[in-house]
Scaffold this motif. Structure first.
Motif, short mmCIF file in Angstrom:
data_model
loop_
_atom_site.label_atom_id
_atom_site.label_comp_id
_atom_site.label_asym_id
_atom_site.label_seq_id
_atom_site.Cartn_x
_atom_site.Cartn_y
_atom_site.Cartn_z
N LEU A 18 0.88 -1.20 -0.09
CA LEU A 18 0.09 -0.18 0.04
C LEU A 18 0.91 1.34 0.14
O LEU A 18 0.53 2.20 -0.63
CB LEU A 18 -1.03 0.08 1.35
CG LEU A 18 -1.98 1.28 1.42
CD1 LEU A 18 -2.89 1.50 0.23
CD2 LEU A 18 -2.46 1.27 2.78
N PHE A 19 1.80 1.28 0.87
CA PHE A 19 2.79 2.50 0.93
C PHE A 19 3.52 2.58 -0.24
O PHE A 19 3.78 3.99 -0.74
CB PHE A 19 3.76 2.20 2.05
CG PHE A 19 3.05 2.34 3.61
CD1 PHE A 19 1.55 2.71 3.65
CD2 PHE A 19 3.57 2.16 4.58
CE1 PHE A 19 1.21 2.76 4.93
CE2 PHE A 19 3.31 2.39 5.67
CZ PHE A 19 1.82 2.68 6.00
N LEU A 20 3.94 1.69 -0.93
CA LEU A 20 4.77 1.82 -2.35
C LEU A 20 3.54 2.36 -3.26
O LEU A 20 3.91 3.23 -4.15
CB LEU A 20 5.08 0.30 -2.82
CG LEU A 20 6.69 -0.09 -2.57
CD1 LEU A 20 6.92 -1.23 -3.35
CD2 LEU A 20 7.54 1.08 -3.12
N ASP A 21 2.43 1.85 -3.38
CA ASP A 21 1.38 2.28 -4.33
C ASP A 21 0.87 3.75 -4.12
O ASP A 21 0.81 4.40 -5.22
CB ASP A 21 0.10 1.54 -4.45
CG ASP A 21 0.50 0.01 -4.53
OD1 ASP A 21 1.60 -0.10 -5.48
OD2 ASP A 21 -0.42 -1.02 -4.45
N VAL A 22 0.76 4.05 -2.94
CA VAL A 22 0.45 5.45 -2.61
C VAL A 22 1.51 6.43 -3.01
O VAL A 22 1.42 7.54 -3.59
CB VAL A 22 0.09 5.75 -1.12
CG1 VAL A 22 -0.08 7.28 -0.76
CG2 VAL A 22 -1.29 4.80 -0.55
N ALA A 23 2.81 6.22 -2.67
CA ALA A 23 3.86 7.17 -2.99
C ALA A 23 4.15 7.14 -4.39
O ALA A 23 4.49 8.18 -4.99
CB ALA A 23 5.09 6.72 -2.19
N ALA A 24 4.13 6.06 -5.13
CA ALA A 24 4.38 6.00 -6.31
C ALA A 24 3.23 6.45 -7.42
O ALA A 24 3.57 6.50 -8.49
CB ALA A 24 4.72 4.55 -6.89
N GLY A 25 2.18 6.74 -6.81
CA GLY A 25 0.89 7.14 -7.32
C GLY A 25 0.54 8.43 -7.00
O GLY A 25 0.98 9.59 -7.25
N PRO A 26 -0.67 8.55 -6.29
CA PRO A 26 -1.39 9.75 -6.07
C PRO A 26 -0.74 10.85 -5.18
O PRO A 26 -1.19 12.00 -5.34
CB PRO A 26 -2.74 9.47 -5.59
CG PRO A 26 -2.48 7.92 -4.88
CD PRO A 26 -1.43 7.32 -5.82
#
Length: 278
Positions: free
Chosen positions: A159-167
Motif C-alpha cells: 500500500l505504501f509503495l502504491d500511494v507514494a508511487a501514485g497519487p
C-alpha cells in the motif's frame, strides 16, 4: 537522546536544530510518515536563521509504538509536550495533511492565549472534515477509508509503495517526472512506524470534525493547497477551511499534488518564508 515523555507515558522523538534564541518553527508531519518528511523545509529555514523543530507522532517514526491514543486530541497533546519541553514561544506551526489537523487542534487547544503560537500554516491539510456525511456531502465516502484500512491490515508495505508511487506526489499523472528516491523515502518512513498507529490514524484523519478548531484559531493562518490533490481534495478541505478561519489567507497552486512540499519545495518554501516574515 532527543525524546520527551508525555503525561500518559509515551516517548516522543523530536529534532531541534538552530539557535535557541531564534524564532521557532515547529513542523507536524502527515500520515504515515515522520519528522524526516520535513528535512527539506527544516534545512531551508535553518539557513534563514530560524530554530526548527519536528517530532515523530506517537506510533510513527522513532516514537514509541504504543497501542492507544491515536486520535487528534492525543496528537495535539504530544505536540504540546514537545513545545512545552523546549519552551517554544511565539512559534510558527506548520502542518501537512494529518499534521494540518494536528496543528488546528494544537493551536485551538494549547496555543492561545498563552503566546506560544505566532502563526499557523495548513498545507494540503485534512480539516475541516474528510468523511462524507449528511452534513458534509462533498466529503469522501467511508469506502475510501475502509480501503486504506484494508490495505494497511493486509499488505501495508505494498500500500505504501502504491500511494507514494501514485497519487501522493502526482506521479500517476501523464508526463510526471517520477523520483524513485522520493518514493523509497516515503516507504521507508512509513514502514518505520507502527501498523496499529497507522490503522487507527485513518479514523483520526478522516472522521475528526475540526470545524470548531478552525473557528477558534485567532492567529494569522496560511492555507496552502494544490488543486490537483488526489489525497485530500481541495473542495472539501482548503476551500472550506478558509471560510471558517478568522484570520486566514488562502493560496491555491494550480496542478500541484498532495506532496507538493517535496515536489515543489522551490515554490512552497519561499511562500512559507514570506508569510512568516510578513
Amino acid at each position: 537522546m532527543p525524546f520527551v515523555t508525555t503525561k500518559d507515558g509515551v516517548e516522543i522523538f523530536f529534532k531541534d536544530w538552530g539557535p535557541k534564541d531564534a524564532q521557532p518553527i515547529m513542523f507536524h508531519h502527515g500520515w504515515p510518515l515522520s519528522a524526516d518528511d520535513w528535512d527539506t523545509q527544516m534545512l531551508f529555514f535553518l539557513q534563514q536563521g530560524f530554530r526548527v523543530v519536528a517530532h515523530d507522532r506517537r506510533g510513527h517514526g522513532r516514537s514509541a509504538q504504543v497501542s492507544e491514543g491515536h486520535d487528534m486530541d492525543h496528537y495535539a497533546a504530544d505536540a504540546f509536550a514537545v513545545a512545552e519541553h523546549l519552551d517554544l514561544k511565539k512559534a510558527v506551526h506548520i502542518g501537512h495533511s494529518t499534521g494540518g489537523g494536528e496543528v488546528a487542534r494544537y493551536v485551538a487547544k494549547f496555543g492561545q492565549p498563552a503566546g506560544r503560537v505566532a502563526k499557523a500554516v495548513l498545507v494540503s491539510a485534512v480539516p475541516p472534515l474528510m468523511l462524507k456525511t449528511a452534513e458534509n456531502p462533498e466529503g469522501l465516502p467511508i469506502e475510501v477509508f475502509d480501503g486504506f484500512r484494508k490495505g494497511t491490515a493486509d499488505n501495508r508495505a505494498q500500500l505504501f509503495l502504491d500511494v507514494a508511487a501514485g497519487p501522493f506526489y502526482g506521479f500517476n499523472r501523464e508526463g510526471a517526472k517520477v523520483y524513485e528516491g522520493v518514493v523509497r523515502n516515503w516507504w521507508r518512513q512509513g514502514m518505520m512506524g507502527s501498523a496499529k498507529a497507522h490503522y487507527d490514524g485513518i479514523k483520526a484523519f478522516s472522521e475528526t470534525d475540526q470545524t470548531g478548531d478552525l473557528k477558534a484559531i485567532e492567529v494569522p493562518t496560511l492555507v496552502m493547497h494544490g488543486d490537483d490533490d488526489q489525497i485530500v481534495p481541495i473542495a472539501d478541505a482548503a476551500l472550506k477551511s478558509i471560510k471558517l478561519l478568522k484570520n486566514g489567507t488562502l493560496k491555491v497552486y494550480k496542478g500541484f499534488p498532495h506532496g507538493m512540499l517535496t515536489t515543489h519545495a522551490d515554490v512552497i518554501n519561499p511562500d512559507l518564508l514570506a508569510f512568516i516574515k510578513a
